[in-house]
Design a protein around this motif. Structure first.
Motif, PDB file in Angstrom:
ATOM      1  N   SER A   1       0.844  -1.193   0.000  1.00 28.97           N
ATOM      2  CA  SER A   1       0.000   0.000   0.000  1.00 28.97           C
ATOM      3  C   SER A   1       0.879   1.242   0.000  1.00 28.97           C
ATOM      4  O   SER A   1       1.946   1.264   0.615  1.00 28.97           O
ATOM      5  CB  SER A   1      -0.902   0.025   1.237  1.00 28.97           C
ATOM      6  OG  SER A   1      -1.871  -1.009   1.180  1.00 28.97           O
TER       7      SER A   1
ATOM      8  N   ARG B   1       0.716   5.535   0.511  1.00 33.25           N
ATOM      9  CA  ARG B   1      -0.023   6.728   0.961  1.00 33.25           C
ATOM     10  C   ARG B   1       0.726   7.939   0.428  1.00 33.25           C
ATOM     11  O   ARG B   1       1.819   8.271   0.883  1.00 33.25           O
ATOM     12  CB  ARG B   1      -0.135   6.746   2.477  1.00 33.25           C
ATOM     13  CG  ARG B   1      -0.862   7.967   3.040  1.00 33.25           C
ATOM     14  CD  ARG B   1      -1.631   7.625   4.311  1.00 33.25           C
ATOM     15  NE  ARG B   1      -2.870   6.903   3.997  1.00 33.25           N
ATOM     16  CZ  ARG B   1      -3.725   6.447   4.921  1.00 33.25           C
ATOM     17  NH1 ARG B   1      -3.455   6.621   6.215  1.00 33.25           N
ATOM     18  NH2 ARG B   1      -4.824   5.815   4.560  1.00 33.25           N
TER      19      ARG B   1
ATOM     20  N   ASN C   1     -11.668   9.915   4.386  1.00 32.83           N
ATOM     21  CA  ASN C   1     -11.142   8.942   3.429  1.00 32.83           C
ATOM     22  C   ASN C   1     -12.284   8.256   2.678  1.00 32.83           C
ATOM     23  O   ASN C   1     -13.110   7.566   3.287  1.00 32.83           O
ATOM     24  CB  ASN C   1     -10.298   7.889   4.159  1.00 32.83           C
ATOM     25  CG  ASN C   1      -9.229   7.292   3.280  1.00 32.83           C
ATOM     26  OD1 ASN C   1      -8.793   7.920   2.310  1.00 32.83           O
ATOM     27  ND2 ASN C   1      -8.778   6.087   3.603  1.00 32.83           N
TER      28      ASN C   1
ATOM     29  N   SER D   1      -4.442   7.026  -1.255  1.00 31.41           N
ATOM     30  CA  SER D   1      -3.953   5.759  -0.714  1.00 31.41           C
ATOM     31  C   SER D   1      -4.293   4.642  -1.693  1.00 31.41           C
ATOM     32  O   SER D   1      -5.452   4.483  -2.076  1.00 31.41           O
ATOM     33  CB  SER D   1      -4.583   5.481   0.655  1.00 31.41           C
ATOM     34  OG  SER D   1      -4.269   6.516   1.571  1.00 31.41           O
TER      35      SER D   1
ATOM     36  N   ALA E   1      -5.212   0.749   2.678  1.00 32.54           N
ATOM     37  CA  ALA E   1      -5.599   1.984   2.000  1.00 32.54           C
ATOM     38  C   ALA E   1      -6.809   2.644   2.643  1.00 32.54           C
ATOM     39  O   ALA E   1      -6.927   3.871   2.644  1.00 32.54           O
ATOM     40  CB  ALA E   1      -5.874   1.708   0.522  1.00 32.54           C
TER      41      ALA E   1
ATOM     42  N   TRP F   1       1.403   2.644   8.818  1.00 34.75           N
ATOM     43  CA  TRP F   1       2.187   3.256   7.737  1.00 34.75           C
ATOM     44  C   TRP F   1       3.595   3.540   8.254  1.00 34.75           C
ATOM     45  O   TRP F   1       3.935   4.664   8.610  1.00 34.75           O
ATOM     46  CB  TRP F   1       1.490   4.521   7.235  1.00 34.75           C
ATOM     47  CG  TRP F   1       0.164   4.212   6.609  1.00 34.75           C
ATOM     48  CD1 TRP F   1      -1.052   4.205   7.220  1.00 34.75           C
ATOM     49  CD2 TRP F   1      -0.068   3.833   5.251  1.00 34.75           C
ATOM     50  NE1 TRP F   1      -2.032   3.860   6.323  1.00 34.75           N
ATOM     51  CE2 TRP F   1      -1.462   3.624   5.110  1.00 34.75           C
ATOM     52  CE3 TRP F   1       0.767   3.667   4.138  1.00 34.75           C
ATOM     53  CZ2 TRP F   1      -2.035   3.241   3.893  1.00 34.75           C
ATOM     54  CZ3 TRP F   1       0.193   3.290   2.936  1.00 34.75           C
ATOM     55  CH2 TRP F   1      -1.185   3.079   2.814  1.00 34.75           C
TER      56      TRP F   1
ATOM     57  N   ASN G   1       6.174  10.630   1.892  1.00 36.29           N
ATOM     58  CA  ASN G   1       5.026   9.766   1.671  1.00 36.29           C
ATOM     59  C   ASN G   1       5.245   8.488   2.472  1.00 36.29           C
ATOM     60  O   ASN G   1       6.276   8.331   3.134  1.00 36.29           O
ATOM     61  CB  ASN G   1       4.863   9.489   0.181  1.00 36.29           C
ATOM     62  CG  ASN G   1       4.679  10.759  -0.623  1.00 36.29           C
ATOM     63  OD1 ASN G   1       3.680  11.439  -0.495  1.00 36.29           O
ATOM     64  ND2 ASN G   1       5.667  11.104  -1.442  1.00 36.29           N
TER      65      ASN G   1
ATOM     66  N   ALA H   1       1.128  10.548   8.338  1.00 33.99           N
ATOM     67  CA  ALA H   1       0.321   9.619   7.542  1.00 33.99           C
ATOM     68  C   ALA H   1      -1.116   9.531   8.039  1.00 33.99           C
ATOM     69  O   ALA H   1      -1.906   8.731   7.517  1.00 33.99           O
ATOM     70  CB  ALA H   1       0.965   8.234   7.563  1.00 33.99           C
TER      71      ALA H   1
END
Length: 416
Positions: free
Chosen positions: A71, A73, A119, A156, A184, A192, A176, A112
């Motif tokens: 994944s 971000r 989201n 994400s 995600a 993260w 990032n 993060a």
């Protein structure tokens, strides 16, 4: 300025644009009525008309192999605000298909971590996942809601099946994050755990806004990419330019897409495809572009490859002609001083001076910004001013980046 030599269709009545600066992805705006292409628009209809405009971009390039189950971000700063966000995912430099098993868009709180409730899942042709063949790109479906200007947008992605080289932008000047597995949809930061300095797969974000509003794309090298500016602070010169455009009234150019690549050249592939070879993908394919800001050449000049002033002029003319043929204005900038850089010598300086003379005086461009004059040392114009020097005598620091953006005549971005 010589905009009279290059004429475009008039953009019509310029209306003031009031952007909704609530959450970046708020409730959907009402759908706009369609407008028949054969029927003249009334002023009221024109004010309601919408089109897509690029609000963020980063040039795609070939990157190293990536894990097959990961994944990402990705944090990006928007320029112009609008509705119906769409993202562009690129597998342009991949050699195998890649599957984006899920994709989300939200608003960053810190690091993060996302703002709670922001989201939201993106879709592709109505599906939650999409497989992109090697060499191709894909757009998400429009995401209903409003995205504010100057937002920290977080995309994400959960990527599966990645093999071989990936597609991304190596020098983000932005932290990032990545992690193994599918995270995600999560808004928290706990999983993260892998910070990274690149963007992967994502190469553009667009929004819908008033049809009178457009964007400028900055086509450049490491100076435009932001090298020597402060990481995570959005202090590249196009970032400063974006803030100026947002604060200005009465302008129809509000969006900025930064298409700089560190080490990039006008004429030869190397650090990314040459500007001539990436112009269509990175610049002309972006929606709502009014103006191309051309600021490249130092890497060709200092490479000691035998490039002449005439070679550079021929490359610039091709970019200008192709942009004009696509209906875009072209603003050019002079090449900045670099004495003290390891590759500097009298021969390369002579080419730089010849190139700058042509940029200033040829009339081939619709407008010129003289970055050389703004950043050079008055006691030795072959040197960058110490106050602006990022430390290597080539790349400007934050103050130099701001001075560059301040030197741009905002009116020149709508000069044709």
């Amino acid at each position: 300025m010589s905009g009279a030599r290059f004429r475009r269709r008039a953009v019509g009545v310029v209306s003031a644009l009031l952007l909704a600066v609530c959450g970046p992805l708020t409730a959907s705006a009402a759908a706009q009525p369609g407008v028949s292409s054969g029927t003249p628009m009334t002023p009221a209809a024109e004010a309601r008309a919408k089109h897509s405009v690029v609000t963020w971009g980063a040039s795609a390039d070939r990157q190293g192999a990536g894990p097959a189950d990961r994944s990402y971000r990705l944090i990006v700063r928007t320029s112009v605000g609008g509705t119906n966000l769409r993202i562009r995912l690129s597998n342009a430099f991949g050699e195998h298909p890649v599957t984006f098993a899920s994709a989300y868009a939200g608003l960053r709180k810190q690091g993060a971590e996302l703002v709670h409730g922001s989201n939201r899942r993106l879709s592709f042709g109505g599906a939650a996942s999409v497989t992109v063949p090697a060499g191709e790109t894909v757009f998400s479906d429009p995401l209903p809601g409003t995205l504010a200007a100057q937002s920290d947008l977080v995309i994400s992605l959960y990527v599966t099946g990645a093999q071989g080289p990936t597609t991304g932008h190596g020098m983000a000047m932005q932290t990032n994050y990545a992690t193994a597995g599918d995270h995600a949809a999560e808004e928290g930061a706990a999983n993260w755990t892998d910070p990274m300095g690149s963007w992967y797969w994502l190469d553009a974000v667009e929004v819908e806004t008033s049809a009178s509003v457009g964007s400028v794309v900055t086509l450049g090298d490491s100076i435009t990419d932001g090298w020597a500016s402060t990481t995570d602070q959005n202090r590249r010169w196009p970032d400063y330019l974006s803030r100026r455009l947002q604060a200005a009234s009465g302008l129809t150019v509000k969006g900025v897409a930064n298409e700089g690549i560190s080490g990039n050249k006008v004429l030869a592939d190397g650090a990314g495809q040459a500007a001539l070879n990436r112009l269509q993908r990175d610049v002309l394919s972006q929606p709502g572009v009014r103006t191309v800001f051309l600021f490249e050449g130092i890497n060709d000049i200092k490479a000691h490859s035998g490039v002449t002033v005439d070679d550079m002029i021929a490359g610039y003319r091709q970019i200008i002609d192709r942009a004009h043929a696509a209906g875009k204005c072209v603003v050019g900038a002079t090449v900045m001083p670099f004495k003290g850089w390891s590759e500097y010598d009298a021969a390369s300086e002579a080419v730089r001076q010849g190139v700058n003379d042509w940029i200033r005086n040829s009339g081939a461009l619709d407008a010129v910004t003289d970055f050389d004059r703004i950043t050079r040392n008055p006691y030795d114009p072959r040197l960058i001013l110490p106050f602006f020097d990022g430390g290597d005598h080539l790349h400007p620091n934050d103050k130099g980046m701001q001075a560059m953006a301040d030197a741009v005549d905002l009116g020149s971005l709508t000069s044709c």
